[in-house]
Scaffold this motif. Structure first.
Motif, mmCIF file in Angstrom:
data_model
loop_
_atom_site.group_PDB
_atom_site.id
_atom_site.type_symbol
_atom_site.label_atom_id
_atom_site.label_comp_id
_atom_site.label_asym_id
_atom_site.label_seq_id
_atom_site.Cartn_x
_atom_site.Cartn_y
_atom_site.Cartn_z
ATOM 1 N N LEU A 79 0.832 -1.209 0.000
ATOM 2 C CA LEU A 79 0.000 0.000 0.000
ATOM 3 C C LEU A 79 0.866 1.257 0.000
ATOM 4 O O LEU A 79 0.593 2.215 -0.733
ATOM 5 C CB LEU A 79 -0.922 -0.004 1.219
ATOM 6 N N LEU A 80 1.928 1.249 0.784
ATOM 7 C CA LEU A 80 2.832 2.399 0.818
ATOM 8 C C LEU A 80 3.503 2.614 -0.525
ATOM 9 O O LEU A 80 3.654 3.758 -0.982
ATOM 10 C CB LEU A 80 3.889 2.198 1.916
ATOM 11 N N ARG A 81 3.916 1.527 -1.177
ATOM 12 C CA ARG A 81 4.535 1.648 -2.506
ATOM 13 C C ARG A 81 3.547 2.228 -3.511
ATOM 14 O O ARG A 81 3.905 3.077 -4.337
ATOM 15 C CB ARG A 81 5.045 0.284 -2.993
ATOM 16 N N PHE B 218 8.358 7.984 5.685
ATOM 17 C CA PHE B 218 8.821 8.638 4.462
ATOM 18 C C PHE B 218 7.650 9.029 3.559
ATOM 19 O O PHE B 218 7.621 10.134 3.003
ATOM 20 C CB PHE B 218 9.790 7.738 3.694
ATOM 21 N N VAL B 219 6.689 8.115 3.382
ATOM 22 C CA VAL B 219 5.529 8.421 2.543
ATOM 23 C C VAL B 219 4.753 9.601 3.129
ATOM 24 O O VAL B 219 4.308 10.494 2.397
ATOM 25 C CB VAL B 219 4.622 7.180 2.387
ATOM 26 N N ALA B 220 4.615 9.625 4.440
ATOM 27 C CA ALA B 220 3.945 10.758 5.093
ATOM 28 C C ALA B 220 4.717 12.052 4.848
ATOM 29 O O ALA B 220 4.122 13.097 4.556
ATOM 30 C CB ALA B 220 3.798 10.489 6.587
ATOM 31 N N ALA B 221 6.050 11.993 4.956
ATOM 32 C CA ALA B 221 6.880 13.179 4.728
ATOM 33 C C ALA B 221 6.770 13.648 3.280
ATOM 34 O O ALA B 221 6.691 14.857 3.010
ATOM 35 C CB ALA B 221 8.336 12.875 5.075
ATOM 36 N N PHE B 222 6.764 12.712 2.356
ATOM 37 C CA PHE B 222 6.631 13.055 0.931
ATOM 38 C C PHE B 222 5.322 13.803 0.695
ATOM 39 O O PHE B 222 5.293 14.836 0.004
ATOM 40 C CB PHE B 222 6.679 11.773 0.088
#
Length: 225
Positions: A68-70, A115-119
């Motif tokens: 899901l993150l990818r 990282f996904v949240a930061a992006f």
């Protein structure tokens, strides 16, 4: 005289009820896990639409969460997302950030979730959240070179958001990448294409062991020739 002892009939209703509850829980779990794969959007548009519609269910297994993150990261980087109106992109990115933060809350050491949240936060110009989530991504994968590479690239995309503390993290990430056998070539390419990274890379190369400094310089010469 012989007494015949008969046992009371067993009541299996409670056992059947427990079995039914376990079965139902298993079905719910299986559906949650399978949904990320069986109902996986076919393309970036479908994923963006699903995110905006609130259809990003958080699966249970680490493998499905990583998938899901990818998908979130890929869809946010896509050309389709770049071409959408601001309101559409905000809804899409907010949904991915919410999903990533839910995963991070369940597993605070999941660096990819941070990282996904930061992006997403950087793209949404939520600078305070970006700084906090970038730091969490760094702290939970400080010496993983593949994570370090994408943190560096994210910082390069938003130079105005880089604080002194963040610069220290980027410096550390550069040092991590330099000090392995394959990192020199990647940093040599970055050195040639991003002038604002030259001093950072040069400073960290000076601190590296001679072996890794040579690998970087050799890669730089090969790419320049």
């Amino acid at each position: 005289m012989t007494l015949k002892v008969t046992s009371a009939p067993r009541d299996y209703r409670l056992l059947a009820l427990v079995a039914l509850v376990v079965l139902m829980a298993s079905v719910v779990t299986l559906r949650s896990e399978a949904n990320i794969f069986l109902s996986r959007p076919a393309d970036d548009k479908a994923f963006s639409d699903a995110a905006r519609a609130g259809a990003l269910d958080i699966p249970i297994s680490s493998y499905a969460k990583s998938a899901l993150l990818r998908d979130c990261l890929s869809s946010m980087k896509s050309l389709y997302a770049k071409l959408q109106p601001q309101a559409y992109r905000q809804a899409h990115f907010n949904a991915c950030r919410t999903a990533a933060l839910k995963i991070a809350a369940q597993n605070p050491s999941q660096s990819s979730a941070w990282f996904v949240a930061a992006f997403a936060s950087a793209a949404l110009a939520d600078e305070s959240a970006y700084h906090s989530q970038f730091e969490q991504a760094f702290d939970t994968a400080m010496h993983e070179d593949w994570q370090a590479k994408r943190r560096i690239l994210l910082a390069l995309d938003y130079p105005d958001f880089v604080t002194q503390d963040m610069q220290g993290m980027v410096d550390s990430d550069v040092f991590t990448i330099l000090n392995n056998n394959s990192g020199g070539a990647w940093l040599a390419q970055l050195y040639r294409t991003h002038s604002n990274m030259k001093q950072t890379i040069a400073d960290q190369a000076e601190k590296s062991a001679d072996k890794y400094k040579k690998l970087f310089l050799d890669a730089l010469k090969r790419q320049a020739s």
